[in-house]
Write a protein that holds these residues in place. Structure first.
Motif, PDB file in Angstrom:
ATOM      1  N   ARG A 400     -14.438   6.806   9.384  1.00 14.77           N
ATOM      2  CA  ARG A 400     -13.650   7.744  10.335  1.00 14.77           C
ATOM      3  C   ARG A 400     -12.124   6.999  10.479  1.00 14.77           C
ATOM      4  O   ARG A 400     -12.048   7.274  10.715  1.00 14.77           O
ATOM      5  CB  ARG A 400     -14.328   7.758  11.667  1.00 14.77           C
ATOM      6  CG  ARG A 400     -15.542   9.010  11.321  1.00 14.77           C
ATOM      7  CD  ARG A 400     -16.331   9.676  12.313  1.00 14.77           C
ATOM      8  NE  ARG A 400     -15.142  10.295  12.959  1.00 14.77           N
ATOM      9  CZ  ARG A 400     -15.711  10.781  14.584  1.00 14.77           C
ATOM     10  NH1 ARG A 400     -16.756   9.903  15.047  1.00 14.77           N
ATOM     11  NH2 ARG A 400     -14.760  11.648  15.312  1.00 14.77           N
ATOM     12  N   HIS A 401     -12.391   6.018  10.052  1.00 16.69           N
ATOM     13  CA  HIS A 401     -11.386   5.027  11.499  1.00 16.69           C
ATOM     14  C   HIS A 401     -10.586   4.261   9.888  1.00 16.69           C
ATOM     15  O   HIS A 401      -9.725   2.707  10.077  1.00 16.69           O
ATOM     16  CB  HIS A 401     -11.954   3.762  12.580  1.00 16.69           C
ATOM     17  CG  HIS A 401     -12.686   4.413  12.754  1.00 16.69           C
ATOM     18  ND1 HIS A 401     -11.853   5.361  14.282  1.00 16.69           N
ATOM     19  CD2 HIS A 401     -13.809   4.659  13.725  1.00 16.69           C
ATOM     20  CE1 HIS A 401     -13.326   5.650  14.753  1.00 16.69           C
ATOM     21  NE2 HIS A 401     -14.565   6.127  14.283  1.00 16.69           N
ATOM     22  N   TYR A 402     -10.736   3.744   8.847  1.00 13.21           N
ATOM     23  CA  TYR A 402      -9.691   3.496   7.856  1.00 13.21           C
ATOM     24  C   TYR A 402      -8.401   4.321   8.059  1.00 13.21           C
ATOM     25  O   TYR A 402      -7.716   4.641   8.314  1.00 13.21           O
ATOM     26  CB  TYR A 402     -10.202   4.155   6.415  1.00 13.21           C
ATOM     27  CG  TYR A 402      -9.687   3.525   4.882  1.00 13.21           C
ATOM     28  CD1 TYR A 402      -9.859   2.176   4.730  1.00 13.21           C
ATOM     29  CD2 TYR A 402      -8.503   4.037   4.084  1.00 13.21           C
ATOM     30  CE1 TYR A 402      -9.492   1.502   4.089  1.00 13.21           C
ATOM     31  CE2 TYR A 402      -7.871   3.638   3.419  1.00 13.21           C
ATOM     32  CZ  TYR A 402      -8.217   2.657   3.157  1.00 13.21           C
ATOM     33  OH  TYR A 402      -7.720   1.450   1.786  1.00 13.21           O
ATOM     34  N   ALA A 403      -7.992   2.405   7.759  1.00 11.33           N
ATOM     35  CA  ALA A 403      -6.485   1.980   8.370  1.00 11.33           C
ATOM     36  C   ALA A 403      -5.589   2.552   7.536  1.00 11.33           C
ATOM     37  O   ALA A 403      -4.576   3.180   7.491  1.00 11.33           O
ATOM     38  CB  ALA A 403      -5.778   0.962   8.624  1.00 11.33           C
ATOM     39  N   TRP A 404      -5.796   3.221   6.197  1.00 10.94           N
ATOM     40  CA  TRP A 404      -4.600   3.360   5.531  1.00 10.94           C
ATOM     41  C   TRP A 404      -3.532   2.934   5.051  1.00 10.94           C
ATOM     42  O   TRP A 404      -2.135   3.359   5.338  1.00 10.94           O
ATOM     43  CB  TRP A 404      -4.844   4.953   5.383  1.00 10.94           C
ATOM     44  CG  TRP A 404      -5.282   6.096   5.350  1.00 10.94           C
ATOM     45  CD1 TRP A 404      -6.064   6.844   6.317  1.00 10.94           C
ATOM     46  CD2 TRP A 404      -5.881   6.980   4.104  1.00 10.94           C
ATOM     47  NE1 TRP A 404      -7.112   7.633   5.590  1.00 10.94           N
ATOM     48  CE2 TRP A 404      -6.627   8.048   4.055  1.00 10.94           C
ATOM     49  CE3 TRP A 404      -6.037   6.585   2.791  1.00 10.94           C
ATOM     50  CZ2 TRP A 404      -8.010   8.177   3.014  1.00 10.94           C
ATOM     51  CZ3 TRP A 404      -6.352   7.029   1.722  1.00 10.94           C
ATOM     52  CH2 TRP A 404      -7.713   8.261   2.048  1.00 10.94           C
ATOM     53  N   PRO A 405      -3.137   1.298   4.237  1.00  9.60           N
ATOM     54  CA  PRO A 405      -2.650   0.860   4.631  1.00  9.60           C
ATOM     55  C   PRO A 405      -1.058   1.372   3.706  1.00  9.60           C
ATOM     56  O   PRO A 405      -0.374   1.051   3.746  1.00  9.60           O
ATOM     57  CB  PRO A 405      -3.157  -0.496   3.780  1.00  9.60           C
ATOM     58  CG  PRO A 405      -4.182   0.318   2.989  1.00  9.60           C
ATOM     59  CD  PRO A 405      -5.180   0.839   3.946  1.00  9.60           C
ATOM     60  N   GLY A 406      -1.774   1.954   2.424  1.00  7.24           N
ATOM     61  CA  GLY A 406      -0.934   2.749   1.628  1.00  7.24           C
ATOM     62  C   GLY A 406      -0.359   3.990   1.817  1.00  7.24           C
ATOM     63  O   GLY A 406       0.307   4.781   0.794  1.00  7.24           O
ATOM     64  N   ASN A 407      -0.482   4.422   3.381  1.00  2.00           N
ATOM     65  CA  ASN A 407      -0.166   5.837   3.752  1.00  2.00           C
ATOM     66  C   ASN A 407      -0.771   6.472   2.898  1.00  2.00           C
ATOM     67  O   ASN A 407      -1.634   7.052   2.717  1.00  2.00           O
ATOM     68  CB  ASN A 407       1.162   5.480   4.444  1.00  2.00           C
ATOM     69  CG  ASN A 407       1.169   4.594   5.162  1.00  2.00           C
ATOM     70  OD1 ASN A 407       0.515   4.993   6.169  1.00  2.00           O
ATOM     71  ND2 ASN A 407       2.146   3.064   4.892  1.00  2.00           N
ATOM     72  N   VAL A 408       0.472   8.183   2.681  1.00  4.52           N
ATOM     73  CA  VAL A 408       0.498   9.152   1.954  1.00  4.52           C
ATOM     74  C   VAL A 408       0.676   8.798   0.495  1.00  4.52           C
ATOM     75  O   VAL A 408      -0.589   9.371   0.115  1.00  4.52           O
ATOM     76  CB  VAL A 408       1.303  10.340   2.549  1.00  4.52           C
ATOM     77  CG1 VAL A 408       1.088  10.859   1.506  1.00  4.52           C
ATOM     78  CG2 VAL A 408       1.668  10.607   3.734  1.00  4.52           C
ATOM     79  N   ARG A 409       1.151   7.769  -0.099  1.00  2.44           N
ATOM     80  CA  ARG A 409       0.680   7.252  -1.242  1.00  2.44           C
ATOM     81  C   ARG A 409      -0.186   7.180  -1.816  1.00  2.44           C
ATOM     82  O   ARG A 409      -1.084   7.350  -2.965  1.00  2.44           O
ATOM     83  CB  ARG A 409       2.161   6.266  -1.435  1.00  2.44           C
ATOM     84  CG  ARG A 409       2.205   6.351  -3.092  1.00  2.44           C
ATOM     85  CD  ARG A 409       3.247   5.150  -3.171  1.00  2.44           C
ATOM     86  NE  ARG A 409       4.521   4.904  -2.996  1.00  2.44           N
ATOM     87  CZ  ARG A 409       5.748   5.149  -2.735  1.00  2.44           C
ATOM     88  NH1 ARG A 409       5.251   3.566  -2.359  1.00  2.44           N
ATOM     89  NH2 ARG A 409       6.556   5.074  -2.301  1.00  2.44           N
ATOM     90  N   GLU A 410      -1.177   6.464  -0.817  1.00  8.63           N
ATOM     91  CA  GLU A 410      -2.989   5.857  -1.113  1.00  8.63           C
ATOM     92  C   GLU A 410      -3.471   7.339  -1.584  1.00  8.63           C
ATOM     93  O   GLU A 410      -4.245   7.294  -2.319  1.00  8.63           O
ATOM     94  CB  GLU A 410      -2.682   4.991   0.109  1.00  8.63           C
ATOM     95  CG  GLU A 410      -4.696   4.081  -0.556  1.00  8.63           C
ATOM     96  CD  GLU A 410      -4.812   3.179   0.536  1.00  8.63           C
ATOM     97  OE1 GLU A 410      -5.885   2.833   0.247  1.00  8.63           O
ATOM     98  OE2 GLU A 410      -3.714   3.424   1.766  1.00  8.63           O
TER      99      GLU A 410
END
Length: 516
Positions: A400-410
């Protein structure tokens, strides 16, 4: 003979419509005005409210026209201006669907000029209200610009989180200024003087934001040809500055003369030469260019001229610059890697795009919205179960707490990988020892901080989330220098539990603008 047969109540209604006509469509003020005009319940859908607004204005205007009040030639002063805005609002909304179809057709046709079959009807309705021929043609071009801006900002930057709503309002202001009366009175053909700097982490959507601005510029209408003078697809050109060596980059930007260097067998038109009048050039990764190229870019911004490589003939540039970087410009400016004078020429406004982790924290529904939009773009309309399946796999594989370092592109690539493989592992990065926000909250509850420490921690937390002193200053209503002082204090002050700085290990992207 001048006529003033409308009642005070009618003029109050017309003044409300006039305010709505010039209000930012992505702002709460416009929402409140629409509810007031329509008389609809606040919980009505946006489409229901807009339909009620358009219908009620049409009925009121017809009544006023029957009594001769809606003819601008019979009015002057404030009331003439109010009625003019109401008439513009009315005519614009009568042809919204036509403008939308024109936008979609132009997207299909690309750079080809598209004829505008409904133009004479719009111009006829405007002049029937007493708007002059020349003014009517200009306002028809503004109508098209308004609808393009709404179309590309709304569809290009989706999301219901507060930071995305703020971003859309901000982009609209970059196209029309914060008070569209200034734009309509004389800035409509001078917006190239206002350069924009986009900041944010990789994958946050800086390219989409630039495209929304670039495709929303003013384009004159040519009555004789029954077409706009340029396609908005040609009005926006972009270049990633980091992908070229310095010599090649200068040629790509400014062009070169035949024989200027080995291999220059023909004259080459650079990006600045190809940019259309009122067009926008998007300079992505502006933080990666060398000082010599920065100096040449500064000349373009200051003097509006440039020289192709190997030529002494000055060329004029009449477009607008939008630049972007994911680097820390504060650090580059302090180290001398980015020129201050170029920065201050670029930052008529600075927009920081929010990272995905912030958006998801602000609004848990944001992930559902993005999954729906991205799946539709990728594979067309799909049943809702596909979205729920993708969401379930993301939750299973990432938590639930993944930081998504690549943001929307990821996120977009994660969807593709799930479609191909049924799984997505994400970027494995070391988790912080303790969540800074939770620790701050605990220390507040325990009364373990004085006022200065609390303000320092709060500013540092906002800075870690949004990445610029300007955004922190806006949210805290402090000036930029005060914000910077408290953020710097947070970097060097030990936390109360003795385990180092409270926010010192955060990875951030920063920006800077004019100091007060």
């Amino acid at each position: 003979m001048k006529s003033s047969k409308a009642t005070d109540k009618e003029w109050t209604f017309l003044e409300t419509v006039a305010r709505a006509a010039f209000a930012n469509p992505f702002g709460e003020t416009r929402d409140d005005l629409d509810i007031a005009i329509s008389g609809a319940a606040p919980d009505s859908s946006a489409d229901e409210i807009l339909h009620a607004v358009v219908t009620r204005i049409e009925v009121k205007l017809q009544s006023l026209r029957d009594r001769g009040v809606a003819d601008l030639r019979n009015l002057d002063g404030h009331r003439r201006e109010v009625m003019r805005r109401v008439c513009l609002f009315h005519v614009f909304h009568r042809y919204v669907d036509h403008f939308d179809e024109l936008i979609k057709t132009q997207l299909k046709e690309g750079d080809k000029h598209c004829r505008v079959p409904f133009a004479r009807h719009v111009l006829g309705e405007l002049t029937a209200f007493g708007i002059g021929d020349q003014d009517a043609v200009r306002m028809f071009a503004v109508f098209y610009q308004l609808r393009r801006a709404f179309y590309f900002i709304k569809n290009g930057l989706v999301g219901t989180s507060p930071s995305m709503k703020t971003l859309r309002r901000h982009l609209w202001d970059c196209v029309f200024t914060h008070d569209i009366r200034w734009f309509e009175a004389g800035l409509w053909d001078k917006m190239e003087e206002f350069s924009i700097l986009l900041l944010g982490e990789t994958g946050t959507g800086k390219g989409a934001a630039a495209a929304a601005i670039g495709r929303s510029g003013f384009i004159p209408f040519d009555v004789a040809r029954n077409a706009f003078t340029e396609s908005f697809t040609r009005n926006f050109v972009s270049i990633n500055l980091s992908q070229y060596s310095e010599g090649v980059l200068e040629s790509e930007l400014f062009g070169h003369k035949k024989g200027a260097f080995t291999g220059a067998v023909d004259n080459h038109e650079g990006l600045f030469s190809r940019c259309a009048p009122h067009g926008v050039i998007f300079l992505d990764e502006i933080g990666d260019v060398s000082i010599p190229v920065q100096i040449k870019l500064l000349q373009v911004l200051q003097e509006r001229i440039f020289f192709p490589v190997g030529s002494h003939e000055a060329r004029r540039f009449s477009g607008r610059i939008v630049a972007a970087t994911n680097r820390s410009l504060d650090e580059m400016l302090e180290s001398g890697k980015f020129r201050d004078d170029l920065y201050y020429r670029l930052c008529s406004d600075v927009i920081t795009l929010p990272p995905l982790r912030v958006r998801l924290k602000e609004d848990p529904q944001e992930l559902d919205n993005l999954l729906g939009v991205l799946l539709s773009r990728l594979a067309g309309e799909m049943p809702g179960r596909e979205k729920h399946l993708v969401k379930r796999i993301l939750k299973r594989d990432l938590g639930r707490h993944y930081a998504w370092p690549g943001n929307v592109r990821e996120l977009e690539q994660a969807i593709k990988r799930i479609i191909l493989t049924g799984r997505y592992q994400g970027m494995k990065r070391e988790e912080p020892k303790q969540d800074a926000a939770a620790r701050l909250a605990q220390e507040i509850v325990e009364g373990a901080m004085n006022a200065e420490e609390l303000l320092s921690a709060y500013c540092s937390s906002l800075y870690a989330s949004f990445g610029t002193y300007e955004e922190v200053a806006r949210r805290t209503r402090l000036d930029r220098r005060t914000v910077k002082k408290y953020v710097e204090m947070g970097k060097v002050s030990p936390s109360l539990d003795g385990r180092g700085t409270l926010f010192g290990n955060c990875s951030i992207q920063t920006g800077r603008c004019l100091e007060s």
